[in-house]
Design an enzyme around this catalytic site. Structure first.
Site, short mmCIF file in Angstrom:
data_model
loop_
_atom_site.label_atom_id
_atom_site.label_comp_id
_atom_site.label_asym_id
_atom_site.label_seq_id
_atom_site.Cartn_x
_atom_site.Cartn_y
_atom_site.Cartn_z
N ALA A 132 -79.58 94.02 71.72
CA ALA A 132 -78.27 94.52 72.16
C ALA A 132 -78.34 95.10 73.56
CB ALA A 132 -77.77 95.58 71.18
N GLY A 187 -90.43 89.40 61.70
CA GLY A 187 -89.97 90.01 62.94
C GLY A 187 -89.34 91.35 62.63
N HIS A 191 -95.00 121.14 75.27
CA HIS A 191 -95.84 121.36 74.08
C HIS A 191 -95.12 122.32 73.14
CE1 HIS A 191 -99.45 121.99 71.67
NE2 HIS A 191 -99.18 123.29 71.71
#
Length: 470
Positions: A318, A181, A449
């Site tokens: 959290a 995980g 950009h």
């Protein structure tokens, strides 16, 4: 005589302390109870100090590859004690910040072990001192702890939990990480970049199993390229510790078991909610599979008892805990007659997930597979980092952005990213989902950009056959 409050918050992690602050903002006289350090596991032993460690390993990696940027760096090395010290200082700074927030918001702080002793009553013990508190409402925000292997308890020497892995007494030479995980992959990434030989063992058929399958596949290839050994569909059957290392018996995908030697082991197989011995059983608070059952507002089946964060189940994040804290407090205030708050139940589908490895992973909403399972007709767009000018200029041209839309309505069902800084980029899609944006608004949005965020635009365009730069 007991000290009287409007709200008692048991636990001061990112759920608890945020709930306390919101309560104070709404005029509720609030006390927070903490047995260790303000900020809880996330701030002191989780989210924040691990990111400090990962930042160190990232810089160390760049220093070792300075030549790729036209630079030179010789005799590149690190001091493990200083690496850990920096991480702890970061945690300490934020712990002090939470203390300051409690003072600023006039929130009382009581240190010690809290136990709910009856309706609206909580007892706090620290040493020989006992403090009695009363309030109409109590929020349980006691968090969770690392899950141990039943046959190999963490000892802090050879077998580590995440907590031990953050303050290593020595640098592992050959590290076994059990579980892939976010926690397992982050520590594997950190220690690999710092020079350890790392092996990941995952019981399921792919790493980062909650992520989109294409992301998992990309990450496996990326980490393997970094010389991390990955075994999926495998399990650790036995661990024997010795003075110089451990022997692990690993059953592979083929069903055969083999013994391998490592210097250290990190166990990252999940967490266990801290719901024992805090008085829930006596009150009859309903739990299931070790988690407190709540409605969408954090309310339990017992009047006046609320629960938020890791104690209420996945996702164990959290930011989920913080948001739940705000929802619960606003629901409490609304029930008390405050007409200026309008809480909405938690929508877990809009909670982003982030893994801060190298490369990073971030996602929100449904994976492509889950969207199909839910019966949606799909339009899926994908854009690679190699097609983005900023990514190439940064020297970070590996990764992609993937978007999943409902073909009939244009609803953004999910977004999945892997590559540099995607943990920052994902919030754009989180906002889009919160605003119920469709592909039309996203296509019409102007992206600056050169930025990495342009890939988000291109991925949306790609889903509808309109990608410009690839």
């Amino acid at each position: 005589m007991a000290d009287q409050y409007d709200l008692i918050v048991l636990g001061s992690g990112p759920g608890g302390y945020v709930a306390a602050i919101r309560a104070a903002q709404l005029g509720l006289k609030t006390v927070i109870v903490e047995r260790e350090r303000l900020g809880g596991i996330c701030l002191n032993w989780g989210c924040i100090p691990t990111k400090a460690l990962l930042r160190t390993s990232e810089i160390y990696h760049y220093m070792q590859h300075a030549d790729a940027y036209g630079l030179s760096a010789s005799n590149v090395a690190f001091d493990l004690a200083k690496v850990v010290e920096r991480s702890r200082k970061v945690a300490g700074q934020l712990n002090a910040g939470v203390k300051g927030l409690m003072k600023k918001n006039k929130i009382a702080v009581v240190e010690g072990v809290g136990t709910i002793t009856g309706k609206g009553r909580l007892s706090v013990k620290q040493g020989d001192k006992t403090t009695e508190l009363t309030a109409k409402n109590i929020i349980v925000a006691t968090g969770a702890r690392a899950r141990d292997l039943p046959f190999a308890k963490a000892d802090g020497e050879r077998i580590w939990t995440y907590r031990h892995a953050m303050v290593p007494p020595e640098m592992p030479t050959k590290l076994l990480v059990i579980g892939s995980g976010a926690i397992g992959v982050e520590f594997a990434s950190f220690y690999n970049d710092m020079g350890a030989e790392v092996t990941i063992v995952e019981m399921l058929d792919r790493i980062l199993p909650v992520e989109d399958a294409e992301v998992s596949d990309f990450m496996q290839k990326a980490l393997t390229k970094q010389k991390i050994t990955i075994q999926t569909g495998a399990g650790v059957e036995k661990i024997e510790t010795g003075p110089k290392g451990v022997k692990a018996t690993i059953k592979g995908k083929d069903g055969k078991s083999a013994v391998a030697e490592f210097s250290h082991v990190i166990v990252a197989i999940g967490i266990v909610a801290n719901i024992e011995n805090i008085g829930l059983e006596a009150l009859g608070v309903k739990t299931e599979r070790g988690q407190i059952l709540t409605d969408g507002y954090g309310k339990t089946n017992v009047d006046g008892i609320w629960a938020i964060g890791d104690v209420t189940g996945a996702p164990w994040l959290a930011h989920k805990a913080s948001h739940e804290g705000v929802i619960a407090v606003e629901a409490i205030a609304q029930a008390a007659g405050n007409k200026d708050v309008h809480p909405h139940p938690m929508n877990k589908a809009n909670i982003p997930g982030c893994t801060y490895s190298r490369p990073q992973v971030a996602s929100v909403g449904l994976t492509e597979a889950k969207a199909k399972e839910a019966g949606h007709e799909l339009k899926v767009g994908k854009f690679p980092f190699i097609g983005n000018g900023k990514a190439i200029a940064l020297g970070e041209a590996e990764g992609f952005v993937k978007t999943v839309f409902d073909a009939k309505t244009g609803e953004l069902l999910g977004a999945h990213m892997v590559g540099a800084e995607v943990t920052e980029l994902i919030q754009g899609y989180v906002v889009a989902r919160q605003l119920e944006t469709t592909e039309a608004e996203l296509m019409a949005t102007v992206f600056a950009h050169p930025t990495l965020s342009e890939m988000m635009h291109e991925s949306v365009l790609s889903a509808y056959g309109r990608a410009i730069h690839f």
